[in-house]
Design a protein around this motif. Structure first.
Motif, PDB file in Angstrom:
ATOM      1  N   SER A 211       0.851  -1.194   0.000  1.00 48.61           N
ATOM      2  CA  SER A 211       0.000   0.000   0.000  1.00 48.61           C
ATOM      3  C   SER A 211       0.883   1.239   0.000  1.00 48.61           C
ATOM      4  N   ILE A 212       0.686   2.092  -1.006  1.00 46.17           N
ATOM      5  CA  ILE A 212       1.464   3.334  -1.115  1.00 46.17           C
ATOM      6  C   ILE A 212       0.739   4.426  -0.343  1.00 46.17           C
ATOM      7  N   ASN A 213       1.375   4.920   0.710  1.00 47.36           N
ATOM      8  CA  ASN A 213       0.775   5.963   1.546  1.00 47.36           C
ATOM      9  C   ASN A 213       1.761   7.070   1.889  1.00 47.36           C
ATOM     10  N   CYS A 214       2.761   7.254   1.043  1.00 47.38           N
ATOM     11  CA  CYS A 214       3.740   8.321   1.262  1.00 47.38           C
ATOM     12  C   CYS A 214       3.464   9.478   0.309  1.00 47.38           C
ATOM     13  N   PRO A 215       3.895  10.691   0.647  1.00 44.29           N
ATOM     14  CA  PRO A 215       3.674  11.832  -0.248  1.00 44.29           C
ATOM     15  C   PRO A 215       4.606  11.785  -1.447  1.00 44.29           C
ATOM     16  N   HIS A 216       4.307  12.610  -2.448  1.00 39.58           N
ATOM     17  CA  HIS A 216       5.212  12.738  -3.591  1.00 39.58           C
ATOM     18  C   HIS A 216       6.211  13.845  -3.301  1.00 39.58           C
ATOM     19  N   THR A 217       7.472  13.485  -3.232  1.00 39.70           N
ATOM     20  CA  THR A 217       8.576  14.429  -3.064  1.00 39.70           C
ATOM     21  C   THR A 217       9.662  14.019  -4.054  1.00 39.70           C
ATOM     22  N   PRO A 218      10.702  14.837  -4.239  1.00 35.19           N
ATOM     23  CA  PRO A 218      11.792  14.399  -5.124  1.00 35.19           C
ATOM     24  C   PRO A 218      12.379  13.046  -4.728  1.00 35.19           C
ATOM     25  N   SER A 219      12.388  12.739  -3.439  1.00 32.46           N
ATOM     26  CA  SER A 219      12.981  11.470  -2.993  1.00 32.46           C
ATOM     27  C   SER A 219      12.034  10.283  -3.159  1.00 32.46           C
ATOM     28  N   THR A 220      10.742  10.530  -3.327  1.00 34.96           N
ATOM     29  CA  THR A 220       9.798   9.411  -3.503  1.00 34.96           C
ATOM     30  C   THR A 220       9.347   9.250  -4.953  1.00 34.96           C
ATOM     31  N   PHE A 221       9.802  10.121  -5.858  1.00 31.55           N
ATOM     32  CA  PHE A 221       9.431   9.964  -7.269  1.00 31.55           C
ATOM     33  C   PHE A 221       9.943   8.618  -7.777  1.00 31.55           C
ATOM     34  N   HIS A 222       9.031   7.797  -8.315  1.00 30.90           N
ATOM     35  CA  HIS A 222       9.360   6.462  -8.812  1.00 30.90           C
ATOM     36  C   HIS A 222      10.091   5.637  -7.763  1.00 30.90           C
ATOM     37  N   LEU A 223       9.693   5.815  -6.507  1.00 29.09           N
ATOM     38  CA  LEU A 223      10.258   4.984  -5.447  1.00 29.09           C
ATOM     39  C   LEU A 223       9.982   3.513  -5.749  1.00 29.09           C
ATOM     40  N   MET A 224       8.777   3.250  -6.270  1.00 32.89           N
ATOM     41  CA  MET A 224       8.464   1.906  -6.776  1.00 32.89           C
ATOM     42  C   MET A 224       8.780   1.897  -8.271  1.00 32.89           C
ATOM     43  N   ASN A 225      10.084   1.775  -8.578  1.00 32.13           N
ATOM     44  CA  ASN A 225      10.531   1.765  -9.964  1.00 32.13           C
ATOM     45  C   ASN A 225      10.492   0.343 -10.523  1.00 32.13           C
ATOM     46  N   ALA A 226      10.958   0.177 -11.750  1.00 29.07           N
ATOM     47  CA  ALA A 226      10.888  -1.135 -12.396  1.00 29.07           C
ATOM     48  C   ALA A 226      11.660  -2.183 -11.603  1.00 29.07           C
ATOM     49  N   ARG A 227      12.841  -1.829 -11.136  1.00 39.25           N
ATOM     50  CA  ARG A 227      13.645  -2.796 -10.379  1.00 39.25           C
ATOM     51  C   ARG A 227      12.928  -3.242  -9.114  1.00 39.25           C
ATOM     52  N   ARG A 228      12.322  -2.286  -8.410  1.00 44.64           N
ATOM     53  CA  ARG A 228      11.670  -2.627  -7.142  1.00 44.64           C
ATOM     54  C   ARG A 228      10.352  -3.368  -7.383  1.00 44.64           C
TER      55      ARG A 228
END
Length: 328
Positions: A211-228
Motif C-alpha cells: 500500500s502506497i501511503n507516502c507523499p510525492h517528493t523528489p525522494s519518492t518519485f518512482h520509489l516503486m521503480n521497475a527494479r523494485r
C-alpha cells in the motif's frame, strides 16, 4: 470604521456551505463552473487578490509566481498535499502557503481498504458478470479470489494515513509491516503489532499486498521503480491512494500485462487525470478517479480549515496550517 475585507479568489467549486461562509467573511470571487482555471486566469487572479485558494489541479510554479501581484500574501491550498505549489519560491516572494492536513485521513484509509478488498476478491469483475447475461449461477470454482486475513501488508509511508490503514487492516486479520523514513515510536508501533523494515527492497519482496501511503517528493518519485516492482511476488498486489508519481506507471503496466504482478488498485496516476490506455484495458486492475478523499464530510472539513487559515491570517496571526519549506 470596519476594516476592508480580504480579496479572495477560489479556483474551483467548493461545497456550498463553504462558499457561503467565505462570502460572508471575505470579498470572494467564486467559480461559476467547475473546470480548472487556465494559466492566464490564474495569473489574473494572483495579480488582483490578497489570497488565492487553489486545489491540486492548479500548478502554482515559479513562472506563475513571478507574475503574482504585490497584493498576494497567502496561498491557502484546498488540499493536504502541496506538491502542486512551489512553496520555496512563494516564501522567497513573501507569500505564505497553508494546507489542510489531517482532515482526510480516515476517508483515504477507508478507500485503501476498499481497493484491497476489491482487487483480492475481484469485486468489480463479479459486478460485471452479475449485471450481464453471462452469469449461469453459482459454481464451486467461479470468481475465486484471495482471503484477506493472514496476508502480509507492506505499508510504504507510515504517517497519519498509513497508520489508519494499518488499524483497519489489522482488524481484517492482516499482518502489518511498514517502511518509513523513521521508525515509529514504540507507543505507536506496538498497538498496531507492526514490523518495521529498514530495507524497502526486503519488505517489498516478502509482502502479499503493498500500500502506497507516502507523499510525492523528489525522494519518492518512482520509489516503486521497475527494479523494485520486479521484487514483488507474482501473486502480490499493489494499491495506491497517495500520489501516482511514486510508482513507475509504465513499468507497472508492463508487469501487470505479463502477470508478473497479480493485480493493482489505483486511485491516483502518474500523469494526473491522464490514464495510460494500456492500463485501462487490463482485467486485473481497478481504476478510480481520485476518489480517496471524496466524502461530503471530508470536503467540508477541508473548507473549514481553509477558512480558519485565511481568517487567522486576516487577523494578523500565523495560519495554523502554515507550510514551511524544508519540513514538507
Amino acid at each position: 470604521m470596519p476594516s476592508k475585507k480580504l480579496s479572495v479568489v477560489v479556483t474551483r467549486r467548493l461545497p456550498q456551505v463553504v462558499e457561503t461562509r467565505m462570502t460572508e467573511l471575505f470579498d470572494v470571487t467564486l467559480r461559476e463552473d467547475d473546470a480548472p482555471m487556465t494559466r492566464e486566469a490564474l495569473v489574473a487572479a494572483m495579480q488582483d487578490a490578497d489570497v488565492l485558494v487553489p486545489t491540486i489541479t492548479d500548478q502554482i510554479d515559479a513562472r506563475l509566481l513571478a507574475q503574482a501581484g504585490d497584493r498576494l500574501k497567502l496561498i491557502a491550498n484546498y488540499g493536504a498535499g502541496v506538491d502542486n505549489i512551489d512553496v520555496a519560491t512563494a516564501r522567497q516572494r513573501g507569500i505564505l502557503v497553508s494546507n489542510t492536513p489531517g482532515v482526510l485521513t480516515d476517508d483515504t484509509a477507508d478507500m485503501t481498504l476498499a481497493l484491497m478488498l476489491s482487487v483480492l476478491r475481484r469485486i468489480p469483475e463479479g459486478m460485471r458478470v452479475a449485471q450481464s447475461d453471462e452469469w449461469a449461477g453459482w459454481a464451486p470454482t467461479a470468481m475465486l479470489g484471495g482471503r484477506v486475513a493472514g496476508r502480509r501488508l507492506g505499508i510504504l509511508g507510515m504517517g497519519r494515513i498509513g497508520q489508519a490503514v494499518a488499524r483497519r487492516a489489522r482488524a481484517f486479520g492482516m499482518q502489518i509491516h511498514y517502511h518509513n523514513r523513521k521508525r515509529l515510536r514504540p507507543e505507536a508501533e506496538e498497538p498496531l503489532d507492526a514490523t518495521y523494515w529498514e530495507s524497502l527492497d526486503q519488505m517489498v519482496a516478502r509482502m502479499d499486498v503493498i500500500s502506497i501511503n507516502c507523499p510525492h517528493t523528489p525522494s519518492t518519485f518512482h520509489l516503486m521503480n521497475a527494479r523494485r516492482l520486479k521484487l514483488m511476488k507474482p501473486d502480490a498486489v499493489i494499491v495506491n491512494t497517495s500520489r501516482g508519481e511514486v510508482i513507475d506507471e509504465n513499468a507497472l503496466t508492463r508487469m501487470l500485462r505479463a502477470n508478473e504482478i497479480a493485480g493493482a488498485g489505483l486511485d491516483v496516476f502518474e500523469r494526473g487525470g491522464e490514464i495510460n490506455p494500456r492500463l485501462k484495458a487490463l482485467p486485473n486492475v481497478i481504476l478510480l478517479p481520485h476518489m480517496g478523499s471524496a466524502t461530503t464530510e471530508g470536503r467540508i472539513e477541508m473548507g473549514e480549515k481553509v477558512l480558519i487559515n485565511i481568517k487567522t491570517f486576516a487577523d494578523g496571526h500565523r495560519p495554523p496550517d502554515l507550510v514551511v519549506p524544508g519540513q514538507m
